[in-house]
Design a protein around this motif. Structure first.
Motif, PDB file in Angstrom:
ATOM      1  N   THR A   1       0.793  -1.231   0.038  1.00  0.00           N
ATOM      2  CA  THR A   1       0.007   0.045   0.113  1.00  0.00           C
ATOM      3  C   THR A   1       0.940   1.302  -0.004  1.00  0.00           C
ATOM      4  O   THR A   1       0.406   2.451  -0.074  1.00  0.00           O
ATOM      5  CB  THR A   1      -0.971  -0.015   1.205  1.00  0.00           C
ATOM      6  OG1 THR A   1      -0.150  -0.108   2.327  1.00  0.00           O
ATOM      7  CG2 THR A   1      -1.818  -1.228   1.091  1.00  0.00           C
ATOM      8  N   SER A   2       2.221   1.170   0.133  1.00  0.00           N
ATOM      9  CA  SER A   2       3.055   2.345   0.151  1.00  0.00           C
ATOM     10  C   SER A   2       3.378   2.522  -1.167  1.00  0.00           C
ATOM     11  O   SER A   2       3.858   3.928  -1.158  1.00  0.00           O
ATOM     12  CB  SER A   2       4.332   2.012   0.992  1.00  0.00           C
ATOM     13  OG  SER A   2       5.017   0.868   0.564  1.00  0.00           O
ATOM     14  N   LEU A   3       3.135   1.939  -2.109  1.00  0.00           N
ATOM     15  CA  LEU A   3       3.429   2.357  -3.671  1.00  0.00           C
ATOM     16  C   LEU A   3       2.972   3.726  -4.114  1.00  0.00           C
ATOM     17  O   LEU A   3       1.762   3.635  -4.049  1.00  0.00           O
ATOM     18  CB  LEU A   3       3.049   1.245  -4.581  1.00  0.00           C
ATOM     19  CG  LEU A   3       3.977  -0.011  -4.767  1.00  0.00           C
ATOM     20  CD1 LEU A   3       3.533  -1.135  -5.796  1.00  0.00           C
ATOM     21  CD2 LEU A   3       5.203   0.668  -5.295  1.00  0.00           C
TER      22      LEU A   3
ATOM     23  N   VAL B   1      -5.166   0.121  -9.725  1.00  0.00           N
ATOM     24  CA  VAL B   1      -5.342   1.526  -9.620  1.00  0.00           C
ATOM     25  C   VAL B   1      -6.666   1.686  -8.322  1.00  0.00           C
ATOM     26  O   VAL B   1      -6.283   2.797  -7.735  1.00  0.00           O
ATOM     27  CB  VAL B   1      -5.778   2.154 -10.803  1.00  0.00           C
ATOM     28  CG1 VAL B   1      -6.545   3.622 -10.594  1.00  0.00           C
ATOM     29  CG2 VAL B   1      -4.879   1.831 -11.801  1.00  0.00           C
ATOM     30  N   LYS B   2      -7.271   0.920  -8.321  1.00  0.00           N
ATOM     31  CA  LYS B   2      -8.429   0.931  -7.366  1.00  0.00           C
ATOM     32  C   LYS B   2      -7.624   0.556  -5.851  1.00  0.00           C
ATOM     33  O   LYS B   2      -8.150   1.227  -4.809  1.00  0.00           O
ATOM     34  CB  LYS B   2      -9.449   0.257  -7.468  1.00  0.00           C
ATOM     35  CG  LYS B   2     -10.754   0.390  -6.682  1.00  0.00           C
ATOM     36  CD  LYS B   2     -12.026  -0.508  -7.218  1.00  0.00           C
ATOM     37  CE  LYS B   2     -13.206  -0.541  -6.037  1.00  0.00           C
ATOM     38  NZ  LYS B   2     -14.211  -1.122  -6.590  1.00  0.00           N
ATOM     39  N   GLU B   3      -7.034  -0.462  -5.684  1.00  0.00           N
ATOM     40  CA  GLU B   3      -6.599  -0.811  -4.512  1.00  0.00           C
ATOM     41  C   GLU B   3      -5.357  -0.293  -3.974  1.00  0.00           C
ATOM     42  O   GLU B   3      -5.208  -0.528  -2.751  1.00  0.00           O
ATOM     43  CB  GLU B   3      -6.287  -2.551  -4.524  1.00  0.00           C
ATOM     44  CG  GLU B   3      -7.600  -3.219  -5.102  1.00  0.00           C
ATOM     45  CD  GLU B   3      -8.443  -3.340  -3.951  1.00  0.00           C
ATOM     46  OE1 GLU B   3      -8.255  -3.437  -2.890  1.00  0.00           O
ATOM     47  OE2 GLU B   3      -9.802  -3.313  -4.211  1.00  0.00           O
ATOM     48  N   LEU B   4      -4.599   0.474  -4.675  1.00  0.00           N
ATOM     49  CA  LEU B   4      -3.499   1.019  -4.059  1.00  0.00           C
ATOM     50  C   LEU B   4      -3.780   2.422  -3.761  1.00  0.00           C
ATOM     51  O   LEU B   4      -3.717   3.459  -4.343  1.00  0.00           O
ATOM     52  CB  LEU B   4      -2.316   1.038  -5.107  1.00  0.00           C
ATOM     53  CG  LEU B   4      -1.548  -0.303  -5.643  1.00  0.00           C
ATOM     54  CD1 LEU B   4      -0.819  -0.098  -6.724  1.00  0.00           C
ATOM     55  CD2 LEU B   4      -0.832  -0.842  -4.372  1.00  0.00           C
ATOM     56  N   PRO B   5      -3.814   2.722  -2.370  1.00  0.00           N
ATOM     57  CA  PRO B   5      -4.270   3.952  -1.782  1.00  0.00           C
ATOM     58  C   PRO B   5      -3.423   5.390  -2.052  1.00  0.00           C
ATOM     59  O   PRO B   5      -3.898   6.443  -1.939  1.00  0.00           O
ATOM     60  CB  PRO B   5      -4.542   3.756  -0.349  1.00  0.00           C
ATOM     61  CG  PRO B   5      -3.757   2.620  -0.086  1.00  0.00           C
ATOM     62  CD  PRO B   5      -3.572   1.831  -1.284  1.00  0.00           C
TER      63      PRO B   5
ATOM     64  N   THR C   1      -8.774   7.852  -5.779  1.00  0.00           N
ATOM     65  CA  THR C   1      -8.598   9.255  -5.058  1.00  0.00           C
ATOM     66  C   THR C   1      -7.243   9.654  -4.944  1.00  0.00           C
ATOM     67  O   THR C   1      -7.046  11.125  -4.985  1.00  0.00           O
ATOM     68  CB  THR C   1      -9.196   9.187  -3.668  1.00  0.00           C
ATOM     69  OG1 THR C   1      -8.284   8.342  -2.923  1.00  0.00           O
ATOM     70  CG2 THR C   1     -10.713   8.594  -3.550  1.00  0.00           C
ATOM     71  N   SER C   2      -6.198   8.799  -5.250  1.00  0.00           N
ATOM     72  CA  SER C   2      -4.840   9.326  -5.328  1.00  0.00           C
ATOM     73  C   SER C   2      -4.233   9.629  -6.567  1.00  0.00           C
ATOM     74  O   SER C   2      -3.289  10.261  -6.662  1.00  0.00           O
ATOM     75  CB  SER C   2      -4.045   8.390  -4.390  1.00  0.00           C
ATOM     76  OG  SER C   2      -3.976   7.279  -5.009  1.00  0.00           O
ATOM     77  N   LEU C   3      -4.630   9.038  -7.496  1.00  0.00           N
ATOM     78  CA  LEU C   3      -3.999   8.930  -8.986  1.00  0.00           C
ATOM     79  C   LEU C   3      -3.865  10.459  -9.445  1.00  0.00           C
ATOM     80  O   LEU C   3      -4.890  11.077  -9.570  1.00  0.00           O
ATOM     81  CB  LEU C   3      -4.637   8.104  -9.855  1.00  0.00           C
ATOM     82  CG  LEU C   3      -3.712   7.806 -11.358  1.00  0.00           C
ATOM     83  CD1 LEU C   3      -2.488   7.108 -10.901  1.00  0.00           C
ATOM     84  CD2 LEU C   3      -4.525   7.009 -12.202  1.00  0.00           C
ATOM     85  N   GLN C   4      -2.486  10.774 -10.003  1.00  0.00           N
ATOM     86  CA  GLN C   4      -2.290  12.137 -10.552  1.00  0.00           C
ATOM     87  C   GLN C   4      -2.011  12.002 -11.872  1.00  0.00           C
ATOM     88  O   GLN C   4      -2.102  12.807 -12.778  1.00  0.00           O
ATOM     89  CB  GLN C   4      -1.087  12.793  -9.583  1.00  0.00           C
ATOM     90  CG  GLN C   4      -1.591  13.219  -8.162  1.00  0.00           C
ATOM     91  CD  GLN C   4      -0.497  13.848  -7.662  1.00  0.00           C
ATOM     92  OE1 GLN C   4       0.348  14.316  -8.076  1.00  0.00           O
ATOM     93  NE2 GLN C   4      -0.581  13.984  -6.067  1.00  0.00           N
ATOM     94  N   SER C   5      -1.259  10.793 -12.442  1.00  0.00           N
ATOM     95  CA  SER C   5      -0.946  10.887 -13.875  1.00  0.00           C
ATOM     96  C   SER C   5      -0.874   9.446 -13.994  1.00  0.00           C
ATOM     97  O   SER C   5      -0.389   8.474 -13.482  1.00  0.00           O
ATOM     98  CB  SER C   5       0.724  11.391 -13.600  1.00  0.00           C
ATOM     99  OG  SER C   5       1.345  11.149 -15.066  1.00  0.00           O
TER     100      SER C   5
END
Length: 314
Positions: free
Chosen positions: A137-139, A156-160, A185-189
């Motif tokens: 989860t730190s990725l 994409v969904k599971e890595l917060p 909610t975290s993905l930027q690129s």
């Protein structure tokens, strides 16, 4: 380690053995290996202290042996011109024997077991068992080659904490004409420019997204398409910036860009919503780029496209 960095290829197996026996604390790891050298990486992850490992680059060649073994051959080369070439001696046996049964069979699984602090991971070429990475989860940054679009959507969904994602195709046909359904909610690129022909999006539910990087415009591109109203029959049609000079093609220089999911001429194009701050980039085949947002006009895109073509001599 990769060729040219740190340890010469002929000493890499010995160096790997030294690191494992010393229980070395690894903070970064860069390995190039063949398919028969996977156990060297698994053994390193098992024996070394990887509790603080933050960055890993795993370059997985599709050949049986990489530089670890070939560099120990008398010439360092394999003569493929003869009918029955002599393959390198497999010197990875001690590593295979030392891998405990509890260690995952794949490198992805071993990373999930032993690297809880990993923040950046690059899998060049082929990688297996990628859904196992969801437990790390730190990725924050992930670059990998995929065979299934569902695996992309799942990670994409599971890595917060994932902010940057680069997608490659696992083989020549993987991901072609598929649709990504992204929720994060975290993905930027996200960069799919080097993935597969006509890979596009079904949905982009990513409020923090600031960048989508796509392949070039045209039949061999991917990512998002530009849409314009279909004056002849309602709905929308795909618009290519180089079509603005064609007579009768729907084009309004002052209209704002509308993005769509369709790259297949057999399907009816449909609009897709992206955040207003998100910049869509198309990497053109000549090496230049075209950028657009929801506040960019069709005329601005057409001008950027023509300027890029002129600058690169098209």
């Amino acid at each position: 380690v990769p060729a040219g960095l740190g340890v010469r290829p002929s000493r890499q197996l010995a160096f790997a053995r030294y690191l494992g026996e010393a229980r070395a604390q690894l903070r970064s790891l860069h390995v190039e290996h063949g398919t028969n050298e996977v156990d060297v990486v698994r053994w390193l992850l098992q024996e070394c202290d990887t509790s603080a490992l933050a960055r890993a680059v795993i370059d997985s060649a599709k050949a049986p042996f990489g530089q670890m073994n070939t560099a120990l051959e008398p010439t360092g080369l394999i003569d493929l011109t003869i009918r029955a070439p002599v393959l390198p001696q497999n010197r990875c046996g001690p590593f295979t024997e030392g891998v405990r049964p509890t260690i995952a069979r794949t490198i992805s699984g071993a990373l999930a077991q032993h690297c809880p602090a990993l923040t950046s991971l690059t899998f060049m070429k082929m990688a297996e068992d990628l859904p196992r990475l969801a437990s790390i989860t730190s990725l924050r940054r992930l670059e990998a080659a995929f065979l299934e679009v569902d695996d992309v959507n799942y990670l994409v969904k599971e890595l917060p904490n994932l902010t940057h994602f680069i997608v490659h195709a696992g083989d020549r046909t993987a991901l072609a004409y598929e649709r990504l359904d992204l929720e994060s909610t975290s993905l930027q690129s996200i960069d799919i420019s080097a993935s597969a022909k006509a890979l596009s999006f079904e949905r982009v539910n990513c409020p923090a997204l600031r960048e989508i990087v796509c392949g070039g415009n045209g039949a061999y591109g991917n990512g998002l398409a530009l849409l314009v109203p279909n004056d002849g029959g309602g709905g929308f049609v795909r618009w290519e910036p180089d079509e603005v000079l064609r007579p009768g093609h729907p084009y309004d220089p002052g209209a704002l860009c509308l993005f769509g999911t369709c790259w297949n001429d057999q399907e009816v194009p449909s609009p897709i919503e992206i955040p207003s701050a998100c910049v869509v980039t198309w990497k053109q085949w000549g090496g230049w780029c075209v950028h657009a947002t929801t506040s960019t006009t069709q005329g601005e895109v057409a001008k950027a496209y023509e300027e890029g073509r002129a600058a690169w001599g098209y």
